[in-house]
Design an enzyme around this catalytic site. Structure first.
Site, PDB file in Angstrom:
ATOM      1  N   CYS A   1      43.797  28.520  35.210  1.00  0.00           N
ATOM      2  CA  CYS A   1      43.183  29.720  35.798  1.00  0.00           C
ATOM      3  C   CYS A   1      41.865  30.105  35.142  1.00  0.00           C
ATOM      4  O   CYS A   1      40.987  30.669  35.788  1.00  0.00           O
ATOM      5  CB  CYS A   1      44.141  30.904  35.725  1.00  0.00           C
ATOM      6  SG  CYS A   1      45.756  30.601  36.463  1.00  0.00           S
TER       7      CYS A   1
ATOM      8  N   HIS B   1      43.781  34.429  44.633  1.00  0.00           N
ATOM      9  CA  HIS B   1      43.541  33.765  43.345  1.00  0.00           C
ATOM     10  C   HIS B   1      43.281  32.277  43.580  1.00  0.00           C
ATOM     11  O   HIS B   1      44.184  31.445  43.446  1.00  0.00           O
ATOM     12  CB  HIS B   1      44.758  33.980  42.451  1.00  0.00           C
ATOM     13  CG  HIS B   1      44.661  33.356  41.094  1.00  0.00           C
ATOM     14  ND1 HIS B   1      43.467  32.976  40.506  1.00  0.00           N
ATOM     15  CD2 HIS B   1      45.645  33.045  40.192  1.00  0.00           C
ATOM     16  CE1 HIS B   1      43.722  32.460  39.313  1.00  0.00           C
ATOM     17  NE2 HIS B   1      45.019  32.489  39.098  1.00  0.00           N
TER      18      HIS B   1
ATOM     19  N   CYS C   1      44.681  35.346  32.189  1.00  0.00           N
ATOM     20  CA  CYS C   1      45.588  34.422  31.521  1.00  0.00           C
ATOM     21  C   CYS C   1      45.519  33.077  32.234  1.00  0.00           C
ATOM     22  O   CYS C   1      44.916  32.959  33.304  1.00  0.00           O
ATOM     23  CB  CYS C   1      47.020  34.953  31.522  1.00  0.00           C
ATOM     24  SG  CYS C   1      47.741  35.140  33.177  1.00  0.00           S
TER      25      CYS C   1
END
Length: 386
Positions: free
Chosen positions: A86, A343, A373
């Protein structure tokens, strides 16, 4: 030491994976489109670009950055693929800033690309068998009951909620506000300056222009979120649902980083960047650890920050950050985030930075922090100043 600055910042609109507008668009096309437009907006001669650094996740090979450079006609420019899950595109921007600050690079385009709809399926053979499996984040961390490497709803969503004492009501309320803020931002035209309209093919063969984020839900309500089933009913008290988790999405985002003495117009100064590790079972807390470390590196306190982007991989992460650092929630994810906008894993960090740059410039400037995170017990953050 050269001061790294951002001289352009752009993104595509965010599509809903597999059933959205970008479902038929390869990662290579997204990478090329965002590279061309980011360079154009910077005003830099493409021949002056020293490197292209793009994050990519779950692809299992290739180098999208180099591919895009070749198609864009920048054949003398190399490309680097980054995978930190990510936080990949935050790391890409950090690498670009480091190269410029060291004096080894003059102009670098950095960002990330995620085409979840068309991602190749990575498999590996099970030892001492002929069977093949599809591992999630293979080799990032050992698979355990407390930190299953196949289920971020536990390592990020649930474990974070447990550690910081968050209720489902806390997380659902945050998710609802995320959708409301994203819809309000779209309706107010806040994203127009940062989004690169692109023409894409659809399943029926027609070509459409894609320029508006399609993932936010206008009909979301507290009642609807409360009615959703939890993802693990077998775990007592489990509070994570599809509603307070992020979407699965397609998009690309990038910035151009150059030296303050480059002669190019600076949109923002890059003040600090970090990547951190935490115990994999505390993956969600990686964002909080990154915030602490990046503020320390920049010589700042939370009170110095005008706007925050704290990725909603799960709503538990920004809720925990606001509780832990006593942040003003009105300054956090001001135009929505993962729960609403979506996302697109490898692109999210650069998307957050792009949105911060444009919003800070619209609202009078100041310090902005992007934090998130990442799978395997990691986190990253970046500080900019407009």
């Amino acid at each position: 030491m050269a001061q790294p600055v951002i001289v352009s910042a752009a993104r595509t609109a965010i599509g809903t994976a597999r059933k959205g507008t970008l479902a038929q668009t390869p990662a290579e096309d997204l990478a090329t489109a965002i590279l061309l437009e980011t360079v154009r907006r910077s005003g830099v001669d493409p021949e002056r670009v020293d490197d292209v650094i793009f994050a990519e996740s779950l692809y299992g090979g290739g180098d999208l950055a180099r591919y895009a450079a070749v198609v864009a006609g920048m054949t003398e420019v190399p490309g680097l693929a980054v995978n930190r899950h990510c936080t990949g595109s935050l790391s890409s921007i950090g690498l670009a800033a480091a190269g410029v600050a060291s004096g080894m690079e003059k102009v670098v385009v950095a960002g990330g690309v995620q085409a979840s709809s068309l991602s190749p399926r990575l498999t590996r053979r099970v030892p001492v068998t002929v069977d093949r499996v599809e591992p999630w984040y293979p080799g990032t961390h050992p698979n355990t009951a407390e930190a299953p490497n196949t289920d971020m709803s536990i390592t990020v969503g649930w474990n974070t909620a447990q550690e910081f004492g968050l209720s489902r009501e806390d997380m659902d309320a945050w998710a609802l506000r995320s959708h409301q803020r994203a819809v309000a931002a779209i309706d107010a035209g806040k994203f127009v300056d940062e989004i690169v309209p692109i023409k894409v093919a659809t399943l029926d063969g027609s070509v459409v222009e894609f320029a508006v984020d399609e993932h936010p839900r206008r009909d979301t309500s507290a009642e609807r979120l409360a009615s959703l089933k939890v993802l693990h009913p077998e775990i007592e008290g489990f509070s994570i649902t599809a509603g307070n988790a992020s979407g699965t999405n397609d998009a690309a985002a990038a910035v151009t980083v150059a030296g303050a003495d480059s002669g190019l117009e600076a949109l923002a100064t890059v003040r600090a960047w970090v990547s951190v590790g935490v115990d994999p079972k505390r993956t969600g807390a990686g964002a909080l650890s990154a915030i602490s470390k990046v503020l320390d590196r920049a010589g700042l306190s939370t009170g110095d920050v005008a706007l925050w982007e704290i990725n909603e991989a799960f709503a538990s992460v920004p809720v925990a950050a606001c509780k832990h650092f006593d942040l003003d929630e009105e300054r956090v994810n001001f135009s929505g985030s993962g729960c609403s906008l979506g996302h697109p894993i490898a692109a999210s960090g650069a998307r957050m930075v792009t949105t911060l740059v444009h919003e800070l410039r619209r609202t009078g400037g100041g310090i902005g922090v992007a934090a998130m995170c990442a799978g395997g017990g990691q986190g990253g953050a970046l500080v900019i100043e407009v």
